[in-house]
Design a protein around this motif. Structure first.
Motif, PDB file in Angstrom:
ATOM      1  N   VAL A 294     -15.567   3.793 -12.456  1.00 33.71           N
ATOM      2  CA  VAL A 294     -14.926   3.844 -11.275  1.00 33.71           C
ATOM      3  C   VAL A 294     -13.279   4.380 -11.292  1.00 33.71           C
ATOM      4  N   PRO A 295     -13.236   5.517 -11.846  1.00 38.94           N
ATOM      5  CA  PRO A 295     -12.027   6.263 -12.138  1.00 38.94           C
ATOM      6  C   PRO A 295     -10.883   6.630 -10.903  1.00 38.94           C
ATOM      7  N   ASP A 296     -11.459   6.825  -9.695  1.00 37.06           N
ATOM      8  CA  ASP A 296     -10.549   7.535  -8.669  1.00 37.06           C
ATOM      9  C   ASP A 296      -9.620   6.422  -8.255  1.00 37.06           C
ATOM     10  N   GLY A 297      -8.304   6.962  -8.158  1.00 34.10           N
ATOM     11  CA  GLY A 297      -7.084   6.474  -7.810  1.00 34.10           C
ATOM     12  C   GLY A 297      -6.395   5.748  -9.061  1.00 34.10           C
ATOM     13  N   TYR A 298      -6.896   6.092 -10.166  1.00 36.62           N
ATOM     14  CA  TYR A 298      -6.410   5.519 -11.492  1.00 36.62           C
ATOM     15  C   TYR A 298      -6.063   6.512 -12.475  1.00 36.62           C
TER      16      TYR A 298
ATOM     17  N   PRO B 252      -1.489   2.279 -20.844  1.00 35.72           N
ATOM     18  CA  PRO B 252      -1.244   1.875 -19.773  1.00 35.72           C
ATOM     19  C   PRO B 252      -1.961   2.570 -18.421  1.00 35.72           C
ATOM     20  N   LEU B 253      -2.131   1.627 -17.488  1.00 32.38           N
ATOM     21  CA  LEU B 253      -2.983   2.222 -16.376  1.00 32.38           C
ATOM     22  C   LEU B 253      -2.276   2.367 -15.041  1.00 32.38           C
ATOM     23  N   THR B 254      -2.101   3.430 -14.577  1.00 33.64           N
ATOM     24  CA  THR B 254      -1.204   3.815 -13.417  1.00 33.64           C
ATOM     25  C   THR B 254      -2.009   3.940 -12.050  1.00 33.64           C
ATOM     26  N   LEU B 255      -1.545   3.343 -10.976  1.00 36.13           N
ATOM     27  CA  LEU B 255      -2.232   3.767  -9.667  1.00 36.13           C
ATOM     28  C   LEU B 255      -0.952   4.298  -9.093  1.00 36.13           C
ATOM     29  N   ALA B 256      -1.452   5.750  -8.665  1.00 32.45           N
ATOM     30  CA  ALA B 256      -0.261   6.436  -8.139  1.00 32.45           C
ATOM     31  C   ALA B 256       0.100   6.115  -6.854  1.00 32.45           C
ATOM     32  N   SER B 257      -0.823   5.693  -5.870  1.00 31.94           N
ATOM     33  CA  SER B 257      -0.565   5.370  -4.545  1.00 31.94           C
ATOM     34  C   SER B 257      -1.540   4.424  -4.024  1.00 31.94           C
ATOM     35  N   ALA B 258      -1.197   3.060  -4.329  1.00 31.74           N
ATOM     36  CA  ALA B 258      -2.083   1.928  -4.183  1.00 31.74           C
ATOM     37  C   ALA B 258      -2.733   1.795  -2.788  1.00 31.74           C
ATOM     38  N   VAL B 259      -4.093   1.199  -2.704  1.00 32.42           N
ATOM     39  CA  VAL B 259      -4.712   1.066  -1.451  1.00 32.42           C
ATOM     40  C   VAL B 259      -5.349  -0.335  -1.604  1.00 32.42           C
ATOM     41  N   PRO B 260      -5.553  -1.031  -0.548  1.00 31.27           N
ATOM     42  CA  PRO B 260      -6.211  -2.366  -0.433  1.00 31.27           C
ATOM     43  C   PRO B 260      -7.429  -2.393  -1.316  1.00 31.27           C
TER      44      PRO B 260
ATOM     45  N   ALA C 269       0.686  -0.997  -0.124  1.00 28.46           N
ATOM     46  CA  ALA C 269       0.235  -0.109  -0.181  1.00 28.46           C
ATOM     47  C   ALA C 269       0.836   1.342   0.046  1.00 28.46           C
ATOM     48  N   GLY C 270       0.399   2.104  -0.756  1.00 32.07           N
ATOM     49  CA  GLY C 270       1.115   3.226  -0.957  1.00 32.07           C
ATOM     50  C   GLY C 270       2.131   3.442  -1.907  1.00 32.07           C
ATOM     51  N   ARG C 271       2.507   2.278  -2.558  1.00 34.10           N
ATOM     52  CA  ARG C 271       3.376   2.228  -3.911  1.00 34.10           C
ATOM     53  C   ARG C 271       2.679   2.564  -4.958  1.00 34.10           C
ATOM     54  N   SER C 272       3.533   3.122  -5.998  1.00 39.01           N
ATOM     55  CA  SER C 272       2.862   3.250  -7.389  1.00 39.01           C
ATOM     56  C   SER C 272       3.210   2.019  -8.335  1.00 39.01           C
TER      57      SER C 272
ATOM     58  N   PHE D  72     -12.399  -6.685 -27.342  1.00 36.28           N
ATOM     59  CA  PHE D  72     -11.433  -7.883 -27.414  1.00 36.28           C
ATOM     60  C   PHE D  72     -10.648  -7.770 -26.025  1.00 36.28           C
ATOM     61  N   PHE D  73     -10.629  -8.827 -25.216  1.00 29.80           N
ATOM     62  CA  PHE D  73      -9.889  -8.770 -24.056  1.00 29.80           C
ATOM     63  C   PHE D  73      -8.592  -9.122 -23.806  1.00 29.80           C
ATOM     64  N   GLY D  74      -7.708  -8.660 -23.118  1.00 25.43           N
ATOM     65  CA  GLY D  74      -6.439  -9.478 -22.739  1.00 25.43           C
ATOM     66  C   GLY D  74      -6.682 -10.546 -21.737  1.00 25.43           C
ATOM     67  N   PRO D  75      -5.603 -10.877 -21.146  1.00 29.41           N
ATOM     68  CA  PRO D  75      -5.603 -12.227 -20.327  1.00 29.41           C
ATOM     69  C   PRO D  75      -5.737 -11.502 -18.814  1.00 29.41           C
ATOM     70  N   GLY D  76      -5.687 -10.461 -18.504  1.00 32.92           N
ATOM     71  CA  GLY D  76      -5.831  -9.966 -17.341  1.00 32.92           C
ATOM     72  C   GLY D  76      -4.491  -9.687 -16.396  1.00 32.92           C
ATOM     73  N   THR D  77      -4.644  -8.640 -15.552  1.00 35.03           N
ATOM     74  CA  THR D  77      -3.522  -8.820 -14.313  1.00 35.03           C
ATOM     75  C   THR D  77      -4.052  -8.737 -12.876  1.00 35.03           C
ATOM     76  N   ARG D  78      -3.487  -9.686 -12.350  1.00 35.12           N
ATOM     77  CA  ARG D  78      -4.181 -10.094 -10.930  1.00 35.12           C
ATOM     78  C   ARG D  78      -3.186  -9.139  -9.985  1.00 35.12           C
ATOM     79  N   LEU D  79      -3.942  -8.201  -9.328  1.00 33.42           N
ATOM     80  CA  LEU D  79      -3.110  -7.224  -8.282  1.00 33.42           C
ATOM     81  C   LEU D  79      -3.456  -7.475  -6.993  1.00 33.42           C
ATOM     82  N   THR D  80      -2.658  -7.670  -6.158  1.00 28.81           N
ATOM     83  CA  THR D  80      -3.057  -7.657  -4.693  1.00 28.81           C
ATOM     84  C   THR D  80      -2.085  -6.640  -3.781  1.00 28.81           C
ATOM     85  N   VAL D  81      -3.000  -5.675  -3.319  1.00 30.63           N
ATOM     86  CA  VAL D  81      -2.402  -4.660  -2.435  1.00 30.63           C
ATOM     87  C   VAL D  81      -2.492  -4.819  -1.169  1.00 30.63           C
ATOM     88  N   LEU D  82      -1.269  -4.933  -0.370  1.00 30.96           N
ATOM     89  CA  LEU D  82      -1.324  -5.282   1.124  1.00 30.96           C
ATOM     90  C   LEU D  82      -0.977  -4.104   2.122  1.00 30.96           C
TER      91      LEU D  82
END
Lengths: 115, 115
Positions: free
Chosen positions: B60-64, B75-83, B15-18, B105-115
């Protein structure tokens, strides 16, 4: 604004049995309707879509859906399912113009096919 | 044809990292999209781009944040990640957006876990 309701979060079914996955939508404008399928650990892919014309739409893998304007429904059907149909199915709607032309997805229905 | 590629496949982030999630398409599609998928909520649109050089906010654009410097990359950027940003992120593209009838057409996805 538009919305999609998928009435069943999970549908268990035996192999070779028929299945219906229900989808209802609401919109203040004319819409296009879609069904997407998501196999485990994959992205979504298009099953079928209704744009205009015949209300019965046939898609890939033996699936079909019927657009019912009076009931605002777009239910997905398959007369005989296979184990390989186990997946998450998403109904989606988009408006025909402007800001409404973005896809709005339902919450998904997990189809679990067993022997 | 690769279609849409996403990187990384998965990531654990403090959490807090970009972080920047990458998305590249080789279909020369004009429109691109970022969705997040959460259990019981389906897919929700974060940001979209109708063409290179333009972007728009989704549901749901907030935080991105996003950018579209060229046709292929979004590219999609998370400036300061939250759980609460723990999710599976899907990038998608379509030929165009006018009228909302275009298949995405969809990509395979990115699984992101914010701790």
């Amino acid at each position: 604004a538009q919305s999609v309701t998928q009435l069943d979060s999970q549908v268990p079914v035996f192999e070779e049995a028929p299945v219906e996955l229900r989808c209802n939508y609401s919109s203040s404008v004319s819409v296009y309707l879609f069904w997407y399928v998501q196999y485990p650990n994959q992205g979504l892919q298009l099953l079928l879509k209704y744009l205009s014309g015949s209300t019965l739409v046939k898609g890939i893998n033996g699936f079909e859906a019927e657009f019912n304007k009076s009931q605002t429904s777009f239910h997905l059907r398959k007369p005989s399912v296979h184990i390989s149909d186990t997946a998450e199915y998403f109904c989606a709607v988009s408006g025909r113009t402007g800001t409404a032309s973005k896809l709005t997805f339902g919450t998904g229905t997990r189809l679990q096919v067993t022997l | 044809t690769a279609g849409i590629t996403q990187a990384p496949t998965s990531q654990i982030l403090a959490a807090g990292r970009s972080m920047t999630l990458r998305c590249t398409q080789d279909m020369r599609h004009n429109a691109m999209y970022w969705y997040r998928q959460d259990l019981g909520l389906g897919l929700r649109l974060i940001h979209y781009s109708n063409t290179a050089g333009t972007t728009g906010k989704g549901e749901v654009p907030d935080g991105y944040s996003v950018s579209r410097a060229n046709t292929d990359d979004f590219p999609l950027t998370l400036a300061s990640a939250v759980p609460s940003q723990t999710s599976v992120y899907f990038c998608a593209s379509s030929v165009g957006t006018s009228g909302g009838y275009n298949e995405q057409f969809f990509g395979p996805g990115t699984r992101l876990t914010v701790l």
